[in-house]
Write a protein that holds these residues in place. Structure first.
Motif, PDB file in Angstrom:
ATOM      1  N   GLY A 217       0.866  -1.251  -0.060  1.00  8.87           N
ATOM      2  CA  GLY A 217       0.177   0.047   0.213  1.00  8.87           C
ATOM      3  C   GLY A 217       0.811   1.290  -0.079  1.00  8.87           C
ATOM      4  O   GLY A 217       0.555   2.166  -0.666  1.00  8.87           O
ATOM      5  N   ARG A 218       1.779   1.196   0.762  1.00  8.25           N
ATOM      6  CA  ARG A 218       2.763   2.557   0.631  1.00  8.25           C
ATOM      7  C   ARG A 218       3.681   2.490  -0.637  1.00  8.25           C
ATOM      8  O   ARG A 218       3.883   3.639  -1.238  1.00  8.25           O
ATOM      9  CB  ARG A 218       3.680   2.282   1.932  1.00  8.25           C
ATOM     10  N   LEU A 219       4.045   1.547  -1.082  1.00 11.43           N
ATOM     11  CA  LEU A 219       4.615   1.540  -2.596  1.00 11.43           C
ATOM     12  C   LEU A 219       3.815   2.110  -3.445  1.00 11.43           C
ATOM     13  O   LEU A 219       4.223   2.789  -4.346  1.00 11.43           O
ATOM     14  CB  LEU A 219       5.451   0.237  -2.877  1.00 11.43           C
ATOM     15  N   ALA A 220       2.615   1.690  -3.386  1.00 10.64           N
ATOM     16  CA  ALA A 220       1.484   2.117  -4.490  1.00 10.64           C
ATOM     17  C   ALA A 220       1.322   3.684  -4.414  1.00 10.64           C
ATOM     18  O   ALA A 220       1.060   4.247  -5.307  1.00 10.64           O
ATOM     19  CB  ALA A 220       0.156   1.429  -4.221  1.00 10.64           C
ATOM     20  N   ARG A 221       1.471   4.388  -3.173  1.00 12.56           N
ATOM     21  CA  ARG A 221       1.212   5.707  -3.103  1.00 12.56           C
ATOM     22  C   ARG A 221       2.412   6.554  -3.177  1.00 12.56           C
ATOM     23  O   ARG A 221       2.297   7.829  -3.398  1.00 12.56           O
ATOM     24  CB  ARG A 221       0.788   6.008  -1.414  1.00 12.56           C
ATOM     25  N   ALA A 222       3.682   5.876  -3.612  1.00 15.97           N
ATOM     26  CA  ALA A 222       4.764   6.449  -3.841  1.00 15.97           C
ATOM     27  C   ALA A 222       4.896   7.020  -5.442  1.00 15.97           C
ATOM     28  O   ALA A 222       4.205   6.160  -6.250  1.00 15.97           O
ATOM     29  CB  ALA A 222       6.113   5.602  -3.648  1.00 15.97           C
ATOM     30  N   GLN A 223       5.580   8.150  -5.659  1.00 20.51           N
ATOM     31  CA  GLN A 223       5.743   8.221  -7.047  1.00 20.51           C
ATOM     32  C   GLN A 223       7.346   7.920  -7.687  1.00 20.51           C
ATOM     33  O   GLN A 223       7.197   7.397  -8.722  1.00 20.51           O
ATOM     34  CB  GLN A 223       5.911  10.080  -7.201  1.00 20.51           C
ATOM     35  N   GLY A 224       8.203   7.393  -6.757  1.00 19.90           N
ATOM     36  CA  GLY A 224       9.334   6.784  -7.359  1.00 19.90           C
ATOM     37  C   GLY A 224       9.850   5.542  -6.310  1.00 19.90           C
ATOM     38  O   GLY A 224       9.287   5.516  -5.020  1.00 19.90           O
ATOM     39  N   LEU A 225      10.443   4.710  -7.090  1.00 19.41           N
ATOM     40  CA  LEU A 225      10.778   3.705  -6.406  1.00 19.41           C
ATOM     41  C   LEU A 225      12.285   3.304  -6.506  1.00 19.41           C
ATOM     42  O   LEU A 225      12.900   3.516  -7.769  1.00 19.41           O
ATOM     43  CB  LEU A 225      10.255   2.130  -7.014  1.00 19.41           C
ATOM     44  N   ILE A 226      13.260   3.003  -5.514  1.00 18.64           N
ATOM     45  CA  ILE A 226      14.502   2.569  -5.489  1.00 18.64           C
ATOM     46  C   ILE A 226      14.602   1.197  -5.411  1.00 18.64           C
ATOM     47  O   ILE A 226      14.234   0.544  -4.258  1.00 18.64           O
ATOM     48  CB  ILE A 226      15.335   3.331  -4.511  1.00 18.64           C
ATOM     49  N   TYR A 227      14.711   0.212  -6.506  1.00 20.73           N
ATOM     50  CA  TYR A 227      14.903  -1.130  -6.462  1.00 20.73           C
ATOM     51  C   TYR A 227      16.453  -1.452  -6.252  1.00 20.73           C
ATOM     52  O   TYR A 227      17.080  -1.315  -7.327  1.00 20.73           O
ATOM     53  CB  TYR A 227      13.939  -1.569  -7.462  1.00 20.73           C
ATOM     54  N   LEU A 228      16.846  -2.277  -5.196  1.00 21.60           N
ATOM     55  CA  LEU A 228      18.016  -2.742  -5.003  1.00 21.60           C
ATOM     56  C   LEU A 228      18.223  -4.193  -5.521  1.00 21.60           C
ATOM     57  O   LEU A 228      17.596  -4.981  -5.081  1.00 21.60           O
ATOM     58  CB  LEU A 228      18.606  -2.687  -3.618  1.00 21.60           C
ATOM     59  N   PHE A 229      18.936  -4.430  -6.400  1.00 19.54           N
ATOM     60  CA  PHE A 229      19.262  -5.748  -7.544  1.00 19.54           C
ATOM     61  C   PHE A 229      20.342  -6.198  -6.881  1.00 19.54           C
ATOM     62  O   PHE A 229      21.549  -5.512  -7.240  1.00 19.54           O
ATOM     63  CB  PHE A 229      19.142  -5.464  -8.735  1.00 19.54           C
ATOM     64  N   ASP A 230      20.573  -7.324  -6.123  1.00 16.19           N
ATOM     65  CA  ASP A 230      21.572  -7.742  -5.590  1.00 16.19           C
ATOM     66  C   ASP A 230      22.117  -8.894  -6.142  1.00 16.19           C
ATOM     67  O   ASP A 230      21.697 -10.046  -6.135  1.00 16.19           O
ATOM     68  CB  ASP A 230      21.450  -8.378  -4.091  1.00 16.19           C
ATOM     69  N   PRO A 231      23.235  -8.862  -7.166  1.00 22.64           N
ATOM     70  CA  PRO A 231      23.824 -10.023  -7.956  1.00 22.64           C
ATOM     71  C   PRO A 231      24.280 -11.092  -7.081  1.00 22.64           C
ATOM     72  O   PRO A 231      24.165 -12.320  -7.646  1.00 22.64           O
ATOM     73  CB  PRO A 231      24.776  -9.485  -8.795  1.00 22.64           C
ATOM     74  N   LEU A 232      24.719 -10.830  -5.819  1.00 24.79           N
ATOM     75  CA  LEU A 232      25.330 -12.063  -5.146  1.00 24.79           C
ATOM     76  C   LEU A 232      24.232 -12.988  -4.485  1.00 24.79           C
ATOM     77  O   LEU A 232      24.156 -13.967  -4.243  1.00 24.79           O
ATOM     78  CB  LEU A 232      26.204 -11.347  -3.987  1.00 24.79           C
TER      79      LEU A 232
END
Length: 416
Positions: A217-232
């Motif tokens: 629900g909080r992500l839905a109200r956000a205008q931007g998202l920082i997505y951390l992709f961890d290759p390890l």
């Protein structure tokens, strides 16, 4: 504990002890081998060298070299969270809602979310070293200020990593940047906004977690998202990025759809994808050998993936370096978000170990080492691409709001 020098302090005419060598890490990583006489990287011998540019990556990097060492990963040990969440209603509004930008932080367990947040104010302070103007970050509540202070103290003085988040923690930070040209080059504006952050444990993103609906629900109200992709972490079943992405994306799309806010059938968010742990030798070494990383020609001569090549770097990371479920992560991002609204960054929250001359040394760059059963940093952090994803999101959201405002004005004129 060894006497670890601080690259953020000057050492005129002094040689400082350098702490343990990477061989003492205890995480299975040895000091990376040098490139011999043909190495394009700076070394610590003598004064700071003038580094040569590193060749641009080939159109089709060799996947055989890319996979070298990819399965031996090291993770920072998760420990209980110690910073309380603010009570509901205690977060100041920070002005009109139009000035409030919500950024959601997203990633699988041990992807480095809490360390990223702790490094953010350090990156803001260091921004003026290489750019005009300065950014500063301050908390909007005592709890948010405590997180900022404790994070800076842990990374710079204690040289250790912050404790992993348990559950969901709400924070509001005031972020202010240098004055810049306004929309279309007309006038000037100074970025000043409230950053709402929901720092959540990676497990909350998993299917069936009791707090997942709250987070979505909080992500839905956000205008931007920082997505951390961890290759390890993607190499381990318990922390595979896709497992913690798909379930959240499905629920997020349902909520946004029910609010009739999908754009062309996709989520409306702007996304900054951060490919984390760029400093780890299992990630950095193949990236450097295949030419993805290029060295700065001034200052500390830090290696970076140029921004114009960052999306191709992510493609390589998914296709050749990690493969399998990582390709599903890429496909899901493209399916659920408008690809034009996604940007990519090779990120390191703590950066590389630097010499006493404040220069990157390819023969000795490993930052965290094992000291008395605990991971320690050999030098004070110099974060790479930690603040930049946030600046990018603010600019893109600002442009969107400007376009919406002009469209509303045009509609109002027609109605007259």
């Amino acid at each position: 504990m060894p006497d670890l020098y601080d690259p953020n302090r000057p050492y005129p005419g002094r040689e400082e002890p350098d702490g343990p060598t990477p061989e003492a890490t205890g995480n299975g990583t040895a000091r990376p081998a040098g490139h011999g006489d043909g190495s394009p990287w700076a070394t610590s011998a003598g004064p700071a060298p003038a580094p040569a540019p590193i060749p641009a990556p080939a159109q089709s990097p060799d996947p055989a070299h890319a996979r070298a060492g990819a399965d031996e990963s090291a993770h920072f040990p998760p420990v209980p969270d110690s910073v309380p969440s603010p009570e509901p209603g205690r977060v100041p509004s920070g002005g009109a809602d139009a000035d409030r930008i919500r950024i959601g932080l997203w990633g699988a367990p041990r992807s480095g979310k809490t360390t990223y947040l702790a490094a953010l104010p350090i990156a803001a302070m260091q921004y003026q070293r290489h750019h005009e103007g300065a950014w500063n970050i301050s908390g909007m509540t005592p709890e948010a200020n405590a997180f900022l202070s404790q994070g800076i103290d842990l990374l710079t003085r204690q040289r250790t990593f912050p404790e992993a988040t348990m559950g969901i923690r709400d924070m509001a930070w005031s972020v202010q940047g240098p004055q810049k040209k306004g929309m279309w080059g007309i006038g000037r504006r100074r970025p000043s906004f409230v950053l709402d952050i929901q720092d959540a444990a990676g497990e909350v993103f998993g299917d069936g977690h009791p707090q997942q609906a709250q987070l979505v629900g909080r992500l839905a109200r956000a205008q931007g998202l920082i997505y951390l992709f961890d290759p390890l972490g993607d190499a381990e079943e318990a922390t595979e990025n896709f497992n913690f992405l798909q379930s959240t994306l499905t629920q997020l799309t349902a909520q946004v759809r029910n609010r009739q806010e999908l754009v062309g059938g996709r989520l409306p968010h702007h996304v900054s994808v951060c490919i984390t742990k760029f400093d780890h030798p299992d990630i950095f070494k193949p990236s450097a050998e295949l030419g993805w990383a290029k060295q700065d020609t001034e200052g500390a001569a830090l290696p970076r993936v140029p921004q114009e090549q960052s999306e191709r770097y992510f493609q390589w990371m998914c296709d050749d370096f990690r493969g399998s479920n990582a390709r599903l992560v890429r496909d899901a991002l493209y399916a659920y978000f408008d690809p034009r609204r996604i940007s990519y960054y090779a990120t390191s929250a703590v950066g590389f170990r630097l010499t006493p001359q404040h220069v990157f040394d390819y023969n000795d760059y490993v930052q965290p080492v094992l000291v008395e059963t605990k991971q320690r940093l050999r030098t004070s952090p110099v974060p790479i691409n930690v603040l930049e994803p946030l600046i990018d999101l603010e600019e893109r959201v600002h442009r969107d709001r400007g376009r919406e405002g002009r469209a509303n004005v045009r509609r109002g004129r027609k109605q007259r």
